[in-house]
Structures are given as structure tokens and as C-alpha cells.
Design a protein around this motif. Structure first.
Motif, short mmCIF file in Angstrom:
data_model
loop_
_atom_site.label_atom_id
_atom_site.label_comp_id
_atom_site.label_asym_id
_atom_site.label_seq_id
_atom_site.Cartn_x
_atom_site.Cartn_y
_atom_site.Cartn_z
N ARG A 370 0.83 -1.21 0.00
CA ARG A 370 0.00 0.00 0.00
C ARG A 370 0.87 1.25 0.00
O ARG A 370 0.60 2.20 -0.75
CB ARG A 370 -0.91 0.02 1.23
N ARG A 371 1.89 1.26 0.86
CA ARG A 371 2.77 2.42 0.90
C ARG A 371 3.44 2.65 -0.45
O ARG A 371 3.57 3.79 -0.90
CB ARG A 371 3.84 2.24 1.99
N SER A 372 3.86 1.57 -1.09
CA SER A 372 4.50 1.69 -2.40
C SER A 372 3.54 2.27 -3.43
O SER A 372 3.90 3.13 -4.23
CB SER A 372 5.00 0.31 -2.85
N LEU A 373 2.30 1.81 -3.40
CA LEU A 373 1.31 2.30 -4.36
C LEU A 373 0.99 3.76 -4.11
O LEU A 373 0.86 4.56 -5.06
CB LEU A 373 0.04 1.44 -4.27
N TRP A 374 0.84 4.14 -2.86
CA TRP A 374 0.55 5.55 -2.58
C TRP A 374 1.71 6.44 -3.00
O TRP A 374 1.51 7.58 -3.42
CB TRP A 374 0.26 5.74 -1.09
N ARG A 375 2.92 5.91 -2.92
CA ARG A 375 4.06 6.73 -3.33
C ARG A 375 3.98 7.04 -4.83
O ARG A 375 4.33 8.15 -5.26
CB ARG A 375 5.38 6.03 -3.01
#
Length: 961
Positions: A370-375
Motif C-alpha cells: 500500500r505504501r508503495s502504491l501511494w508513493r
């Protein structure tokens, strides 16, 4: 003395009287970076001031009013509409007025100064289970003052709306230097002696509203994202004359906000993320009304160009978890009950599948994913600025909004409009709120291109108004859209806006050129035809060479973040704009323009701006547009010192590969000499700090012995490149690497008489570097196609990137394609099923910045995890030594300040009673670790030493740690 110089001298003298101790900066070296924000505009200020208190702000405003000089308030400088640039005095609130003054947990409010960065506030409130709702993608560097100026929203605006909905009170300084507090009941003086002035201002506002009741009720507040113009509807009788909310979104054109009291929201207990794939953005927009029925907290969209650019710049694994498609929506659902949230996600997917537009959809369970996608989404503005095909795109129409139910129809018409003008737009944004960001490949250099841009913007304004929308949905009007407000509003409404500003700022000195009496949208554009510059580096990825390369910086300011990634260590240490990647890039842009910086490559202002750049190369990876300041600095130093005497450290440290080779023949007596007073004398003569021990040189025999002991007799499948640092200071690493490669099924032969040229590059001695590189390439490009393994990450990065970009030959590119770090070789080349000797459970890791930047997806952290290390505690950030930088006398303090950010705290946390292994492949990193913790028995191992099948395993407290 010119009139302008005399006037500036008079102003600075008056500032010193009215605001004693105020830091005032003038001259191109200080003001150059402040001529820009993240927009298309460039407006050089006369001076930049850094207030520490409200009294400083009052003094600045009063001095500027006396002199008739404009005042522009600035936070993080991330405005895309040109709201944060001005021709007079710029107030930088982010440097000192960045304190959180109070958090009232019971009332769920916080009082903050204007320069507080949003993430700093969120980190503080998170301790109490609270958050500030609006969350722009620039949350790591945007300030609350800037958010108030633009009425910012963010990714979760479906749930939390605009900043104006979260403001309780604003502490302001009026145009005549009066302090007041604006809240939901009106305006109140801070000093009772100024009560009459404040009362008169409030009475004038009430009279203005009373004369325009019907106008305000019919033209303002029609859709949730209507940010354009002034928000006068908050002053209506039925809205309680909420002057705080009315001042939000005024872009600093009515008053200077110094502090604010804001509402906080409770942090959700459970959340989940869905990624939804579509054929295009219009199909995605068609599904938004159905998605909104499920009460999401965020509905964000983007097209495939952003994803392709991210994967090209940061590796194919940088974006995972997206279903098939050419456009995607992120839908976040939140609540207090995890089961209910997941049930709602399943129901939403089922409903969307029934609609028939999805190409795929999934629930993303992994927090890391999720963090990677939001980045990816958060870096959208930067990624869209310089795409994978090298094309450039620009803001200007990046902020229009319509009601969500009208979004698909608007996008359909907008894409037709782009096609009609032969323009390409990269779309992303807050689809759930009907707000779409787009960067467009405008030609702002030629007269014809500017005419096309102007015509397009006029037609785009008419299109969004036709769909009931607004020119700005969160970025404000600024210089980009102020002129177009007449398309959206009636002449009477425009007159009411002018009257509103007149009440607050009768002389028009607060941020002139925006909203009222706006500057023409084609004025003050930063882009112009660039000169072709004769450089040593080829800059193959930039059409206009060096000038095009430095133009990569579009001001999104990710380099001003205090956490996440590695960029920019010197900014994190000093907090100065001029020490950020953006600040340096803007100074280089000023040099290329030749207007305020007129001496080109000889500029001392540019030299000074680059001085604290550690050449870590992290920006080449972390910067969304791929600014590579290390390369720009090397080119500048080469040109700046051409034919001139260089700093002493350029000779003593830049020529280290050659001198260390000579020292190797008499290492023992010379080491003894260097440890005494003679060593300190030589260090001073060479511009090297005496606060560090000079590392002991190895003998030539030590390397031969290490490699001889590692020979296996097996046919070599790889070539071990023994770099200058390994050869001169730690030959045992070469021996360990040879044994590890053999153990992994990829035995090597060693090449120990070549150099990558790195030290000559980092000191800007590029002519010498090219000669050394050419010799190395000639030796390595001899028909041998074996992978080249380099144990020193900085040398591996130099062979991978600097060599082909400096030489520009097919041979150099062939050699570069064969280069691997040890981590990369063991990841990509090791025999299936290879397992190393038993490893420790916990490792403290310092990844070299060059490895982080150049070899994405091949980091020691990932390899150690795959090999069974249960906890890898990575010191995310630069070690601070950075090759020659931390050894240079004038840079020692900055080097240590950088180490204090991440590395030193990790070392300090090592419990003397608990076994700990510290791994650092970079020689600089290992040297810094020894400097910081060597007296406690902590020593950094190279990965090769950790994995060496013949080594004793570390295990006792303090041993090999």
C-alpha cells in the motif's frame, strides 16, 4: 550606486530597525532559488527574509509598506500556480516559524505556526490518535501556511474536504502591520490599542457582503471543490461571518497568516485499499458515482504514463499490485471495524464488476505494498513532468474540478480539446472529488507555442464552466489562472473580489498579481530558449544537454522532506533551501539564463550553492524527475576550475587512487608517519580535516595474499573488479568476495590494476577521469562478456553510469551493462539453491547511497532478508562521509550532522550486551562507522565478510560488530 541598489540598501536598513536580528538575504546567490516555486513562473525577489517571530513579520510588513515594496508569504514553495513568487520581499516561514504551539487532545485542535510542515503536525498528533484531515501529496514538505493560502485538499478529500473546513482561527498581520485574530465570529485585535482599525476593517467587510448578498449566494459555494476566487460566502449571515474560513484560499493577497488553530480528526481504526483497472480515465470516471455510494475516504486516479515512468526510473518492482489496465483508481475504505471494512470492499468490487467497466480489481492487503502504491500517486506531479520517453510536461491547467457526477463527461470533452490543439496531457488526481490534475506538453519557449497554450487555456476554462466546474480545485488561481477568472465569474463578482482585497490591502502590496488585478498568464514564464553548452558529460537523456538536464527540476520539492528516501542529506542537516536539490537546481537554471547570475561557469554564487552537495546521487533516484545533482556538480567544478588553481583537497583526495598505489609500496613506514604530527601537518596542507584518523594503507602484498588464498581452481564465470579503495585500504574484502562468489557457484578471476575514475569525477577533474576511464574500458571491453562484480558500491555506480555518460561510446555502454554490485551478483547470478553460512538474526545495515540510487531492486537489505536474516535495521540515509566530502576540512561539521540523522542513532541503539552485526559495503560508510563507534568496539563488515564461508561467525557482544 544605482537607484535600485540604493533603494534595497534603504529597505534593509529599515528592516534592521523595525525587526532587529531579522535574517535578510539579498543578491542572486540567496534570492535565486526563491524566484521559482513549482509552477511555470519565475519572479526574482529583491530580498528574502526569515522571520523568527510575529514581531519580525510586523516589522517586515511595515517596512515594506513604507517603501512601497510588495510582500509575498511562502511556505514550502510547492505552489503549482505561481502563488509563492513575488517581486518584492519573500517571507520564508518554513525555516524558523515552524513550531507546533499546542495540541488540545480533548478539544481536538492544534495551534501551529505558518511554517509547520504537515507531516510534522501529523506525527505529533498521531501520538494521540488524531490527524489533520487534508493531506496533499506534498505532505512531506508543504506547510500549514501554504495549505491555508491555497485551501489545499488532498488524497482523502472525499472524506475530509478542504483546509477551510478544518480552520478554527487564523492569526494574521494586516497590510498596515496590525496583528489580529480571524475566527468564526469575525476579526479581533491582538493589541486593544489597534481595536479601532480592526473594527473599521470588519465593518467595511460587512458592508461589502450586505451589498452583494444575492451575487455571493448564487455564484459561490456551488460545488465542494470551488476554490477559485475568494470564498466570500463564508461571510454570509447564514454562515455566521466566519472570517477565518473566508481568508483561507486568499493566497496571501489579503493578509499574512502567521499561525492557525486547526481542527483534528480521529484516526481510523481499520482501512483497506482497492486497486481498480480500466481501459482509460473516462471509463474510470464513469464508475466514480457508484464508488461514492460506499463512503470511501479516498478515490484517486492516474493514467499509465505515470506508472511507466515510475517503473523505468526506479525499477520494475517499484510498482506492484496494479491490475491489468491503462488507467487505475485507488479506493481507500476506512472504519472502526476491520470486518465491516473488508465486507464493504468485497461488496464494492462486486458492484463494480456488475457495472462492466473494470479490467481488473483487487484488495491490497500488504501495508508495504500500500505504501508503495501511494508513493506512485503522491509522486504523480513529478513523474508526469519528465516521462519515460523523455518528453516534458507542465502545469497551467492542472487543477480544474467538477462535480463527481460530471467528471466523465468533462474528461471526454477535455481529451477532445487536447487532441484539437495537438497536445498531450498526463492525467491523475482526486477523481472522487471531481478534481483532475493534468500536466500538458505545452511549448512555452516559442511565440507560436505560447499562443497555442493561451488559446487552449481559454477554451479549457470555458469547458469546465460549461460542466458547472471551477478553474481551481485546491491549488489556487495564482498567476496561472487569475486572468481566466472572468470566464468563470460575472463582472460584478470580479468587482466584489477586488473590493474584498481593497478592504484588506488598499495599496495592493500583498502578493500582487494573483486573483485581483492578475498578471497575464503568459507573463513571467520561466521557460525560454536555452543555449547549447559545451560540456564534458554527454547528458544523453536530455535533449538540450546540460541546460535541459538542470531544467528537470520543476520545483515539487520532494528534496525538502525530512524523512523517506535518502535525498537530500545536506538539506536535512541544515534546513536551508539553498542546500536542497531544488535550490541548487534553481541556481544552475539561473546560471544558464545568464540574467541574475551573469558570470556563468565562473559564478561563485553557484559554486557556493553546490558546496554542501555530498554527491550522494540519491536525488537521481528519489527525485521524481530524476535530477542528478552529483553529475551537475562534477560538470560545474570541471568548468569552474578549468585553467585555475583548485582547492587543495581536489589534489590530495581526488588523486587518491594514484597516490595510494604508490603508498602501497611503503605502507608500513608511511602509516606510522601519518599517525603522528607529520600526518596532521600533511592533512592540513592537503585541505583534509585533522578530526578524523587517516585510514591505514594496505601493502601491495596484502592484496596478492588475499586473492591467492581465495583461489579455487574452478573455471571463472565472473570478473572481480578490485577497485582503488579495496586495493588500498581493505584487500581482505576482495579475498572474501572471491570466496563468496565461488561458494555461490559463480567463481571469479580478479582485475586489480584498473580504476573507475570516481574521485576525479567527484572533484570535477573530468579530463583526467575520461583518460582513466578510457583505459579501463579498453581493458575490460576485450571480447570478455563475463559479468563484472565490484565490491565498492560507489565504484560500481561510476562504471555503471558515469563511464558511459562521460565517454559516450558503445564500448563504455557494453562494459556498464556487465557491472554488478556484490548484492546484485548474488541476487541475479548465484546458482539456484545457494545458501550461505549461518547468518545472524539481526543486522544493522548502512546501504551506500550510490548503490541505493543506481542499482534499484538489488540492495543488500533485500538480499539479507531472502538469505534468512530476520531483522534488518537499515539506517535509511547518507552516512555523511560521502567519499572526499567528509574528509574535507570545511565539510566536517556537515558530515557529522548528516550522520546524526540516521546512522549515528542506529549505532547508539546497539546494546553492548546484545550481539549486533553492522554491515556497510561502502568504504566511506565503514570509515564513518569506525569514526562514530569504533571506540566501542563496533566495526562494519562488508557483505562479503559476512557471507564468507571461511570466516568465523560473529557472535560475541562487541566482536565484529
Amino acid at each position: 550606486m544605482t537607484t535600485a541598489t540604493r533603494d534595497l540598501a534603504g529597505l534593509t536598513a529599515r528592516l534592521a530597525e523595525l525587526a532587529p536580528g531579522l535574517r535578510v538575504e539579498t543578491g542572486p546567490g540567496a534570492t535565486g532559488p526563491y524566484a521559482y516555486d513549482a509552477s511555470n513562473y519565475r519572479v526574482p525577489p529583491r530580498a528574502v527574509v526569515f522571520p523568527r517571530s510575529v514581531d519580525d513579520v510586523v516589522g517586515v510588513v511595515r517596512a515594506c509598506r513604507e517603501a512601497g515594496v510588495p510582500v509575498t508569504a511562502r511556505g514550502g514553495g510547492t505552489s503549482m500556480a505561481g502563488n509563492a513568487v513575488g517581486p518584492g520581499v519573500v517571507l520564508d516561514f518554513s525555516r524558523y516559524m515552524n513550531r507546533i504551539l499546542d495540541i488540545d487532545v480533548e478539544a481536538r485542535t492544534a495551534r501551529v505556526e505558518a511554517g509547520v510542515v504537515l507531516d510534522a503536525l501529523r506525527s505529533a498528533t498521531a501520538l494521540h490518535g488524531l490527524d489533520f484531515g487534508p493531506d496533499p501529496s506534498s505532505h512531506s514538505r508543504c506547510t500549514l501556511g501554504g495549505m491555508i493560502g491555497n485551501d489545499a485538499c488532498g488524497n482523502r478529500s472525499v472524506r475530509d474536504g478542504r483546509t477551510s473546513g478544518h480552520v478554527v482561527a487564523l492569526e494574521i498581520v494586516t497590510a498596515d502591520g496590525v496583528r489580529a485574530v480571524a475566527d468564526h465570529t469575525g476579526l479581533h485585535p491582538v493589541d486593544p490599542r489597534e481595536g479601532a482599525l480592526v473594527a473599521r476593517l470588519e465593518a467595511d467587510l460587512k458592508r461589502l457582503v450586505g451589498e452583494n448578498l444575492a451575487l455571493i449566494r448564487t455564484e459561490l459555494g456551488r460545488i465542494p471543490r470551488q476554490v477559485s476566487g475568494y470564498q466570500l460566502h463564508h461571510l454570509l449571515p447564514e454562515n455566521g461571518f466566519d472570517l477565518a474560513r473566508a481568508l483561507v484560499g486568499t493566497e496571501g493577497s489579503c493578509a499574512v497568516v502567521t499561525a492557525a488553530t486547526v481542527r483534528l480528526v480521529a484516526t481510523a481504526q481499520a482501512s483497506t485499499l482497492l486497486t481498480l483497472g480500466y481501459e482509460d480515465v473516462v471509463a474510470a470516471a464513469e464508475d466514480v458515482p457508484e464508488i461514492l455510494r460506499f463512503a470511501p475516504s479516498a478515490v484517486e486516479g492516474m493514467d499509465e504514463a505515470i506508472v511507466a515512468t515510475m517503473r523505468a526510473r526506479r525499477g520494475p518492482d517499484s510498482v506492484t499490485g496494479l491490475p491489468e489496465g491503462h488507467a487505475w483508481l485507488y479506493v481507500e475504505l476506512e472504519g472502526d471495524d476491520p470486518a465491516e471494512v473488508h465486507a464493504r470492499a468485497d461488496a464494492l468490487l462486486e458492484a463494480l464488476e456488475a457495472q462492466g467497466r473494470l479490467t481488473g480489481g483487487r484488495v491490497v492487503e500488504s501495508p508495504a505494498e500500500r505504501r508503495s502504491l501511494w508513493r506512485v500517486r503522491e509522486d504523480g506531479a513529478g513523474l508526469a513532468a519528465r516521462l519515460v520517453d523523455g518528453g516534458e510536461s507542465w502545469p497551467g491547467w492542472e487543477d480544474a474540478a467538477v462535480a463527481p457526477e460530471n467528471l466523465a463527461a468533462y474528461l471526454r470533452g477535455f481529451r477532445k480539446l487536447l487532441a484539437a490543439h495537438d497536445l498531450t496531457g498526463v492525467l491523475y488526481g482526486h477523481f472522487g472529488a471531481g478534481c483532475v490534475h493534468v500536466r500538458i506538453d505545452f511549448d512555452m519557449v516559442t511565440d507560436a507555442g505560447r499562443a497555442v497554450m493561451r488559446q487552449f487555456l481559454a477554451e479549457a476554462a470555458a469547458l469546465v464552466v460549461e460542466h458547472g466546474g471551477t478553474l481551481s480545485g485546491e491549488h489556487g488561481d495564482g498567476r496561472a489562472r487569475g486572468e481566466l477568472l472572468e470566464v468563470m465569474y460575472s463582472h460584478r463578482m470580479i468587482a466584489a473580489f477586488a473590493a474584498f482585497k481593497q478592504v484588506f490591502d488598499p495599496e495592493g502590496l500583498l502578493n500582487p498579481g494573483v486573483i485581483v488585478d492578475p498578471a497575464p498568464l503568459g507573463a513571467d514564464l520561466a521557460l525560454r530558449e536555452l543555449p547549447l553548452m559545451d560540456t564534458t558529460f554527454g547528458f544523453p537523456h536530455d535533449e538540450d544537454g546540460f541546460a535541459g538536464a538542470v531544467r528537470r527540476c520543476v520545483g515539487v520539492g520532494r528534496c525538502r522532506s525530512d524523512a523517506g528516501g535518502v535525498m537530500c542529506p545536506s538539506y536535512r542537516a541544515t534546513g536551508e533551501e539553498n542546500d536542497s536539490t531544488r535550490g541548487r537546481a534553481r541556481m544552475l537554471q539561473e546560471m544558464v539564463r545568464g540574467e541574475t547570475v551573469t558570470d556563468g561557469w565562473r559564478s561563485t554564487e553557484v559554486r557556493d550553492a553546490l558546496d554542501l552537495c555530498l554527491s550522494c546521487k540519491a536525488c537521481s533516484s528519489d527525485c521524481p524527475v530524476g535530477v542528478d545533482m552529483a553529475t551537475y556538480k562534477a560538470e560545474f567544478l570541471h568548468q569552474h576550475y578549468k585553467g585555475r588553481l583548485r582547492p587543495r583537497s581536489h589534489y590530495s583526495l581526488g588523486w587518491l587512487p594514484l597516490t595510494s598505489k604508490l603508498v602501497g609500496y611503503a605502507a608500513r613506514p608511511l602509516n606510522a608517519l601519518l599517525r603522528g604530527p607529520v600526518g596532521k601537518l600533511l592533512a592540513r596542507l592537503g585541505g583534509v580535516t585533522t578530526k578524523r584518523r587517516i585510514p591505514a594503507f594496505a601493502t601491495r602484498r596484502a592484496l596478492r595474499r588475499a586473492l591467492r588464498a581465495s583461489r579455487t581452481g574452478e573455471p571463472a564465470k565472473t570478473l572481480l573488479f578490485v577497485d582503488s579503495f579495496t586495493r588500498a585500504f581493505r584487500p581482505e574484502v576482495a579475498g572474501a568476495a572471491s570466496r563468496v562468489l565461488a561458494d555461490a557457484g559463480i567463481p571469479c578471476t580478479a582485475e586489480d590494476d584498473l580504476c573507475c575514475g570516481l574521485t576525479w569525477v567527484s572533484t570535477g577533474q573530468l579530463s583526467l577521469a575520461r583518460r582513466i576511464m578510457a583505459r579501463t574500458v579498453a581493458r575490460l571491453d576485450n571480447g570478455d562478456e563475463r559479468p563484472i562484480v565490484v565490491t565498492e558500491p560507489s565504484c560500481a555506480a561510476a562504471l555503471k553510469r558515469d563511464v558511459p555518460e562521460l565517454l559516450g561510446t558503445d564500448a563504455a555502454r557494453r562494459v556498464a551493462a556487465r557491472v554488478h554490485t556484490l548484492s546484485g551478483a548474488l541476487t541475479d547470478l548465484a546458482e539456484p539453491g545457494w545458501t550461505p553460512p549461518e547468518l545472524p538474526d539481526n543486522v544493522v545495515l548502512q546501504t551506500h547511497c550510490h548503490e541505493y540510487a543506481t542499482f534499484k531492486g538489488r540492495h543488500p537489505r533485500d538480499l539479507l532478508g531472502r538469505l534468512g536474516v530476520r531483522k534488518v535495521d537499515e539506517a535509511e540515509g547518507c552516512c555523511g562521509l560521502a567519499g572526499n566530502f567528509g574528509f574535507e576540512e570545511q565539510h566536517y561539521d556537515t558530515s557529522m550532522a548528516v550522520a546524526d540523522l540516521a546512522l549515528k542513532p542506529r549505532l547508539d541503539d546497539i546494546d553492548p550486551g546484545t550481539p549486533a552485526v553492522v554491515v556497510a559495503d561502502g568504504f566511506s560508510c565503514a570509515t564513518q562507522i569506525d569514526h562514530l563507534a569504533g571506540d566501542r568496539g563496533i566495526r562494519a563488515l562488508h557483505l562479503a565478510e559476512l557471507l564468507d564461508p571461511s570466516a568465523d561467525r560473529p557472535g560475541q557482544p562487541g566482536e565484529n560488530s
